[in-house]
Design an enzyme around this catalytic site. Structure first.
Site, PDB file in Angstrom:
ATOM      1  N   CYS A  67       0.383  -1.126  -0.176  1.00 27.96           N
ATOM      2  CA  CYS A  67       0.027  -0.058  -0.136  1.00 27.96           C
ATOM      3  C   CYS A  67       1.132   1.488   0.004  1.00 27.96           C
ATOM      4  CB  CYS A  67      -0.595  -0.061   1.181  1.00 27.96           C
ATOM      5  SG  CYS A  67      -0.317  -0.635   2.676  1.00 27.96           S
ATOM      6  N   HIS A  71      -2.954   6.528   4.101  1.00 25.43           N
ATOM      7  CA  HIS A  71      -1.649   6.737   4.097  1.00 25.43           C
ATOM      8  C   HIS A  71      -1.136   8.224   3.749  1.00 25.43           C
ATOM      9  CE1 HIS A  71      -1.700   2.369   5.407  1.00 25.43           C
ATOM     10  NE2 HIS A  71      -1.140   2.678   5.060  1.00 25.43           N
TER      11      HIS A  71
END
Length: 340
Positions: free
Chosen positions: A130, A243
């Site tokens: 990710c 994130h």
């Protein structure tokens, strides 16, 4: 004529998001099967207006299915991916198991969609980590213009990257701060995550880096260019989803911050929100549920020749996992299977 699609790990955070994105993007699905382990057998999940019951991954016959989106972790993938691939069902895997296999393409469609033609080697395609996925979306168009020599990245990664138990752990610990009588047991992280940051993601390696940091290095090289030098520090922060990354880039050629901003604005999958004023940037809370990777704080680094800094934010359950997998499926359909 559409596709026969399998989603394995359909009851987890990423599996459910895969189903949501397939529906949102109106992927041409003729038939869909949702799979889970036996402990989750019969659990209902949503796909658009439909409610589906999970089937047993252990006994499922992959014969005749076009592709399978796997969100089941490396151990289960090691067992079931070869079974699906041998049956002629292309596996798009979200685990780390096949990312570094030279015979398995590791794909971020905005960066290296042409790698899809390597799928015939094993009938398996790997989805990147990710934290890597959102970074390479930003790096690739800049690399094409000025050739990147070195990247220094510090990540601020949400707890959803560790799964549902980590989300619950942050929630329980946060409540316990305000209600000291509430008990909680630390299960996921080695230190408290609520009101804290933990500079440790995945296991430690011999050189002192963590495996998450190593992944960012190895995957960036495989997706963009093996000559790029990357050093990473990966940090878990008390954010539920999204994130963030502070990225410092050193180029071979000069690249002006204004030109970089223009390049990124025109690049697929990117939204530039970069105003030099209070609130003129994107935070992880604002990116949740969005398909884009957001870039802010683009500025020259005066301490090195040909340097830039930027801030990169994305929904890790989407671009960092489920969205990228579905985008790979779209490329697979368009370039290889050619049915939809």
């Amino acid at each position: 004529m559409g596709y026969r699609v399998v989603v394995a790990g359909a009851t987890g955070n990423v599996g459910r998001e895969m189903l949501n994105i397939l529906a949102e993007r109106q992927f041409p699905v003729d038939e869909i099967a949702v799979l889970a382990s036996r402990r989750s057998l019969g659990t209902e999940v949503s796909f658009g207006d439909m409610t589906l019951k999970t089937q047993d991954l252990d006994t499922f016959d992959f014969e005749g299915w076009d592709f399978a989106l796997f969100a089941i972790g490396s151990d289960a993938t090691k067992k079931y991916a070869p079974v699906a691939a041998k049956a002629g069902c292309v596996v798009i895997d979200n685990s780390s198991l096949y990312r570094y296999d030279p015979d398995v393409p590791l794909i971020v469609p905005e960066c290296n969609a042409d790698a899809i033609h390597q799928v015939s080697k094993k009938n398996i395609i790997a989805n990147p980590n990710c934290s890597t996925a959102q970074m390479v979306v930003a790096l690739k168009p800049l690399h094409d213009r000025a050739r990147i020599k070195r990247v220094v990245v510090s990540t601020y990664q949400s707890v959803s990257g560790s799964g549902k138990d980590a989300i619950d752990e942050l929630w329980d610990q946060t409540k316990a701060v305000y209600n000291p009588t509430a008990d909680y047991e630390r299960k996921v992280y080695p230190k408290d995550i609520a009101f804290n940051v933990i500079p440790h993601i995945d296991v430690f390696l011999e050189d002192g880096s963590t495996k998450e940091e190593w992944k960012m290095v190895a995957e960036t090289k495989k997706i963009i260019d093996p000559a790029i030098k990357v050093t990473a520090t990966c940090v878990r922060v008390p954010v539920f989803v999204g994130h963030s990354e502070a990225i410092n880039i050193e180029f071979e050629d000069h690249l002006d911050e204004d030109e970089a901003r223009d390049i990124l604005r025109e690049s697929p999958g990117i939204m530039v929100i970069d105003k030099r004023e209070d609130g003129g940037y994107v935070t992880p809370k604002e990116c949740v549920g969005d398909f884009a990777t957001f870039i802010s704080r683009i500025r020259q680094d005066s301490t090195i020749d040909n340097g830039l800094n930027l801030w990169c934010v994305s929904d890790n359950l989407r671009k960092g996992a489920a969205l990228n997998a579905v985008q790979i499926a779209e490329v697979l359909g368009r370039e290889v299977l050619k049915k939809g």
